[in-house]
Write a protein that holds these residues in place. Sequence first.
Motif, PDB file in Angstrom:
ATOM      1  N   ASN A 102      65.132 -15.143   5.905  1.00  0.00           N
ATOM      2  CA  ASN A 102      64.441 -16.415   5.619  1.00  0.00           C
ATOM      3  C   ASN A 102      63.057 -16.412   6.238  1.00  0.00           C
ATOM      4  OD1 ASN A 102      66.493 -17.669   4.220  1.00  0.00           O
ATOM      5  ND2 ASN A 102      67.544 -18.179   6.135  1.00  0.00           N
ATOM      6  N   THR A 103      62.085 -16.869   5.474  1.00  0.00           N
ATOM      7  CA  THR A 103      60.739 -17.003   6.041  1.00  0.00           C
ATOM      8  C   THR A 103      60.061 -18.246   5.471  1.00  0.00           C
ATOM      9  OG1 THR A 103      58.552 -16.018   6.207  1.00  0.00           O
ATOM     10  CG2 THR A 103      59.827 -15.380   4.299  1.00  0.00           C
ATOM     11  N   GLU A 104      59.269 -18.888   6.332  1.00  0.00           N
ATOM     12  CA  GLU A 104      58.503 -20.041   5.835  1.00  0.00           C
ATOM     13  C   GLU A 104      57.250 -19.572   5.121  1.00  0.00           C
ATOM     14  OE1 GLU A 104      57.800 -22.565   9.180  1.00  0.00           O
ATOM     15  OE2 GLU A 104      59.954 -22.792   9.527  1.00  0.00           O
ATOM     16  N   GLY A 105      56.826 -18.341   5.431  1.00  0.00           N
ATOM     17  CA  GLY A 105      55.624 -17.804   4.804  1.00  0.00           C
ATOM     18  C   GLY A 105      55.992 -16.809   3.710  1.00  0.00           C
ATOM     19  N   ARG A 106      55.228 -15.704   3.665  1.00  0.00           N
ATOM     20  CA  ARG A 106      55.480 -14.698   2.630  1.00  0.00           C
ATOM     21  C   ARG A 106      56.286 -13.533   3.178  1.00  0.00           C
ATOM     22  NH1 ARG A 106      49.670 -12.868   1.586  1.00  0.00           N
ATOM     23  NH2 ARG A 106      49.695 -13.273   3.820  1.00  0.00           N
TER      24      ARG A 106
END
Length: 460
Positions: free
Chosen positions: A355-359
């Motif tokens: 999971n990542t909030e960015g790329r």
Amino acid sequence: MKMAVSEIAKAINADETYLNEEQLAVEVTGTNFDSRNIEAGDLFVPLQGAHDGHDYIASAIANGANATLWSKERVDFRPQDLPVLVVDDPLAAYQKLSQYYLTKINPRVVAVTGSNGKTTTKDMIAAILSQDFNVTKTYDNFNNEIGVPYTILQMEANTEFLVIELGMDRPGQLDFLSKLVQPDVAVITMIGEAHIEFFGTRDKITDAKMEITHGLKEDGFFVYNGDEPLLRERATTLDMEQRTFGRQASDDLYATEVADGRFETSFKVNDDPTIDFKIPLIGDYNVDNALAAIEVGNIFQIPDQVIQGALEHFAITKNRTEWLSGNKGEAILSDVYNSNPTAAKEVLAAFSKTNTEGRHIVVLGDMLELGAQSVQMHADLAADLDPNQIDTVYLIGSDMAALRDRLLTKYEPQNVHYYTADQLEQLSSDLQADVTAQDEVMLKASHGLHLEKVVADLTN
Ligand SMILES: CC(=O)N[C@H]1[C@@H](OP(=O)(O)OP(=O)(O)OC[C@H]2O[C@@H](n3ccc(=O)[nH]c3=O)[C@H](O)[C@@H]2O)O[C@H](CO)[C@@H](O)[C@@H]1O[C@H](C)C(=O)N[C@@H](C)C(=O)N[C@H](CCC(=O)N[C@@H](CCCCN)C(=O)O)C(=O)O
Ligand SMILES: Nc1ncnc2c1ncn2[C@@H]1O[C@H](COP(=O)(O)OP(=O)(O)OP(=O)(O)O)[C@@H](O)[C@H]1O
Ligand SMILES: C[C@@H](N)C(=O)N[C@H](C)C(=O)O
């Protein structure tokens, strides 16, 4: 180790005419083939690389070498200020000395090979056995004709188990190493395509990997990945006890309920479903490595709870799916020690799920030693790169051009960056400019591409 020069001379049949009584009594406490790493009391082992190790004897002496092996071809140029063990071939003498020392210390030996996962599995096995025994394990992945003797000669006198990684890139190499270490347990993690350039087929790689059983003791155990038909087929011809691991009910030990965490993976095993195993690594494939290690623990009757504790905290060797924090706060998954299609696909699958909030940014470099199928194998990685999961791709190396061409059919051009192998610094600075704190970056390539330099730039 602790050995007098006289004992070493006998063990390797050195020419004693070059040694006086005083020199024969000198004690050696370690060995090294690199003068820069020599510690006081070491035996220096001059080897032939691009340069001749004999030329570095002065620096070995300055660093405290107590004695040196020496080729008889260079006898007229031998140093005068330390005991010199003159032999036909220093590397062969080094190997012979290690065999002598192994017999003298007489630990039980667990030898590990496989196209991928040797180092990780070796580290897991050593962590498990260390709970109850004195263990020496391969340093880093020193797994070849130089690294194996080095590891053996590192053993303390009280070593009860030697956990040793055996590597090869040509037929015959494991035959030699297996006969040198004579394992009590021989493990094959899996069969992939690493170094396939020198074999042609996975079938031939399997034959070469099976050489690990050539020195296996008659009452020894063969532990292997039972989901690989090529190994199952070969195993039918072996008399030794066997244990298989994998994902199928036909395996002696198989994993169930595999679950991905942010930085770890958990699973259960068929023979005791009450225990929750956890490893501090992502990647489904690392469960297979852990299963191999659990099998070894079972053979030596280490209780499951003890194995569980050891696996949860075992020390990984750097650059194997190692999480790092970058300069901007981005999470970096460094897998830059080596690469080949199976390993790259496995790591891409694991990284795609985090999971990542960015790329999700991926940096992939050439996979070396793949022979005639290399360009095709690079292009085929396109199937493992989904723009919905991996946002941006940086590619480096000549064969990665084929992957770039394929990716341009499904990625926007601004999200696919390509560099030739000599543009590593450019890649590094472009990536640093591009990355943000919220992003996750995964890097993987063959060692020869030196992506570790990019990791160093991102984390310095
Ligand atoms: C003979 C030797 O020492 N050559 C190492 C050396 O090469 P070079 O050719 O550059 O040596 P160079 O010509 O400069 O010097 C000649 C000799 O003089 C020594 N030297 C040099 C300078 C100096 O000031 N002082 C000094 O003593 C130097 O250490 C060497 O012993 O310096 C490189 C960079 O540091 C190492 O990478 C090499 O290590 C080789 C690969 C190795 O085999 N190392 C062993 C210990 C090993 O196990 N290495 C593993 C990798 C093994 C591997 O490739 N495994 C394959 C499979 C097996 C393949 C079998 N061929 C795999 O896993 O897939 C590793 O490094 O990580
Ligand atoms: N069981 C496996 N199946 C597929 N890929 C794996 C497996 N285990 C490890 N890998 C991949 O191989 C990389 C190197 O792992 P590891 O160092 O344990 O393998 P290795 O066989 O020892 O390689 P080397 O001998 O070159 O060090 C991992 O970071 C991962 O990308
Ligand atoms: C560096 C050596 N141990 C190795 O793994 N080589 C292959 C070709 C790689 O780096 O991918």
